[in-house]
Design an enzyme around this catalytic site. Structure first.
Site, PDB file in Angstrom:
ATOM      1  N   GLY A  30       0.772  -1.147   0.061  1.00 17.00           N
ATOM      2  CA  GLY A  30      -0.004  -0.158   0.159  1.00 17.00           C
ATOM      3  C   GLY A  30       0.857   1.134   0.086  1.00 17.00           C
ATOM      4  O   GLY A  30       2.004   1.082  -0.053  1.00 17.00           O
ATOM      5  N   SER A  31       0.292   2.310   0.385  1.00 21.14           N
ATOM      6  CA  SER A  31       1.033   3.685   0.050  1.00 21.14           C
ATOM      7  C   SER A  31       1.415   4.070   1.387  1.00 21.14           C
ATOM      8  O   SER A  31       2.611   4.714   1.426  1.00 21.14           O
ATOM      9  CB  SER A  31       0.081   4.747  -0.518  1.00 21.14           C
ATOM     10  OG  SER A  31      -1.040   4.899   0.462  1.00 21.14           O
ATOM     11  N   GLY A  86       0.198  -1.449   6.527  1.00 21.15           N
ATOM     12  CA  GLY A  86      -1.095  -0.445   6.635  1.00 21.15           C
ATOM     13  C   GLY A  86      -2.244  -1.091   6.797  1.00 21.15           C
ATOM     14  O   GLY A  86      -2.223  -2.262   7.143  1.00 21.15           O
ATOM     15  N   ALA A  87      -3.131  -0.228   7.014  1.00 16.61           N
ATOM     16  CA  ALA A  87      -4.784  -0.976   7.115  1.00 16.61           C
ATOM     17  C   ALA A  87      -5.711  -0.071   6.282  1.00 16.61           C
ATOM     18  O   ALA A  87      -5.452   1.178   6.397  1.00 16.61           O
ATOM     19  CB  ALA A  87      -5.034  -1.041   8.628  1.00 16.61           C
ATOM     20  N   GLY A 100      -7.391  -3.227   0.748  1.00 13.87           N
ATOM     21  CA  GLY A 100      -7.823  -2.127  -0.031  1.00 13.87           C
ATOM     22  C   GLY A 100      -7.011  -2.166  -1.420  1.00 13.87           C
ATOM     23  O   GLY A 100      -7.339  -1.948  -2.552  1.00 13.87           O
ATOM     24  N   GLU A 107      -0.212 -10.657   2.838  1.00 13.77           N
ATOM     25  CA  GLU A 107       0.120  -9.909   4.204  1.00 13.77           C
ATOM     26  C   GLU A 107      -0.152 -10.669   5.127  1.00 13.77           C
ATOM     27  O   GLU A 107       0.564 -10.551   6.326  1.00 13.77           O
ATOM     28  CB  GLU A 107      -0.861  -8.545   3.955  1.00 13.77           C
ATOM     29  CG  GLU A 107      -0.274  -7.542   3.029  1.00 13.77           C
ATOM     30  CD  GLU A 107      -1.318  -6.324   2.959  1.00 13.77           C
ATOM     31  OE1 GLU A 107      -2.565  -6.480   3.164  1.00 13.77           O
ATOM     32  OE2 GLU A 107      -1.128  -5.286   2.338  1.00 13.77           O
ATOM     33  N   LYS A 125      -8.411   6.129   8.959  1.00 16.48           N
ATOM     34  CA  LYS A 125      -8.455   4.774   9.320  1.00 16.48           C
ATOM     35  C   LYS A 125      -8.961   4.309  10.807  1.00 16.48           C
ATOM     36  O   LYS A 125      -9.392   3.302  11.100  1.00 16.48           O
ATOM     37  CB  LYS A 125      -7.203   3.854   8.991  1.00 16.48           C
ATOM     38  CG  LYS A 125      -6.481   4.383   7.842  1.00 16.48           C
ATOM     39  CD  LYS A 125      -7.165   4.160   6.324  1.00 16.48           C
ATOM     40  CE  LYS A 125      -6.348   4.714   5.338  1.00 16.48           C
ATOM     41  NZ  LYS A 125      -5.382   3.527   4.895  1.00 16.48           N
TER      42      LYS A 125
HETATM   43  O1  DER Z   1      -4.308  -3.739   0.871  1.00 18.62           O
HETATM   44  C1  DER Z   1      -3.723  -3.471   2.031  1.00 18.62           C
HETATM   45  O2  DER Z   1      -3.985  -4.319   2.739  1.00 18.62           O
HETATM   46  C2  DER Z   1      -3.007  -1.995   2.514  1.00 18.62           C
HETATM   47  O3  DER Z   1      -1.960  -2.393   3.486  1.00 18.62           O
HETATM   48  C3  DER Z   1      -4.060  -1.218   3.076  1.00 18.62           C
HETATM   49  O4  DER Z   1      -4.878  -1.902   4.074  1.00 18.62           O
HETATM   50  C4  DER Z   1      -3.614   0.113   3.324  1.00 18.62           C
HETATM   51  O5  DER Z   1      -3.236   0.639   2.156  1.00 18.62           O
HETATM   52  P1  DER Z   1      -2.859   2.606   2.100  1.00 18.62           P
HETATM   53  O6  DER Z   1      -1.691   2.338   3.250  1.00 18.62           O
HETATM   54  O7  DER Z   1      -2.429   2.795   0.861  1.00 18.62           O
HETATM   55  O8  DER Z   1      -4.151   3.015   2.839  1.00 18.62           O
END
Ligand code: DER
Length: 232
Positions: A30-31, A86-87, A100, A107, A125
């Protein structure tokens, strides 16, 4: 601070607190975690930190190699010291919705091999219950042949919305790093994530859900005011 700055602050705080010399580190997708990888590369350079990094997706593998960090895998490091990820949403008990970005299967595997799972996220979040703010649904990775009957079963389980995730820059559905499809199913506010996860995992053809129940030990939230708060 905007969202991107909040992500950066949270990711750097997580890396600074949890990554020590000699560790095998699971790198999420993720970002937000992208900022953490940049921070980790800085620390390797500044402190001469010796770490190995195990990715949770093709994207994570690119982050590791693009930042010239030592790349490894679960064959060589089946036990990791920490996984940082991330989440999409975090509840009061540190249960998560992830996926997402469509990477929840690897993961969850990598997180399950780590002594500690640490999450970094921006303020959007932070929820009381899962499904409160994240309305896109729980990402569920499924074996391609089964997506239609599984969608029907999810509807029968009274999911409010059930959607086959379509690709953005390619015709057809999104295909995961594992060659599977993703169904996003929204069940409203989730009071008992453990029960729901068990129900979903019991459906033949479901590979992995984006519910991470009782796995994270600490979450770093980057705030709009530039502060970082944590929940354990
Ligand atoms: O896809 C995932 O599980 C990512 O970790 C997502 O949960 C968080 O992505 P983001 O840091 O771009 O919001």
């Amino acid at each position: 601070a905007g969202v991107e700055k909040a992500k950066d602050l949270a990711a750097r705080a997580a890396v600074d607190e949890f990554v020590k010399d000699g560790m095998a580190v699971g790198i999420g997708s993720g970002s937000t975690i992208a900022y953490g990888v940049v921070r980790l590369a800085e620390r390797v350079k500044e402190e001469g930190l010796k770490v190995v990094c195990v990715p949770t997706s093709f994207q994570a593998k690119q982050l590791i190699t693009e930042n010239n960090l030592p790349l490894s895998d679960l064959e060589n490091h089946p036990q990791l010291d920490v996984a940082i990820d991330g989440a999409d949403e975090v509840d009061d008990d540190l249960n998560l919705i992830k996926g997402g970005g469509g990477c929840q299967t690897q993961e969850k595997i990598v997180a399950s091999c780590a002594k500690t799972l640490v999450i970094c996220a921006d303020y959007r979040k932070d929820s009381k219950a899962l499904g409160e703010a994240w309305l896109k649904g729980i990402p569920i990775e499924v074996i391609p042949i089964a997506y239609v009957p599984i969608m029907a079963k999810l509807k029968a389980m009274s999911a409010e919305t059930v959607t086959l995730r379509m690709a953005k820059a390619k015709a057809g559905p999104c295909v995961t790093d594992n060659g599977n499809l993703i169904i996003d199913a929204h069940f409203g506010q989730i009071k008992d994530p453990a029960k729901l996860e068990a129900q979903l995992n019991g459906i033949p053809g479901v590979v992995c859900t984006g519910l991470f129940v009782g796995m994270a030990v600490k979450v770093f939230f980057g705030q709009e005011d530039g502060s970082v708060t944590t929940r354990t």
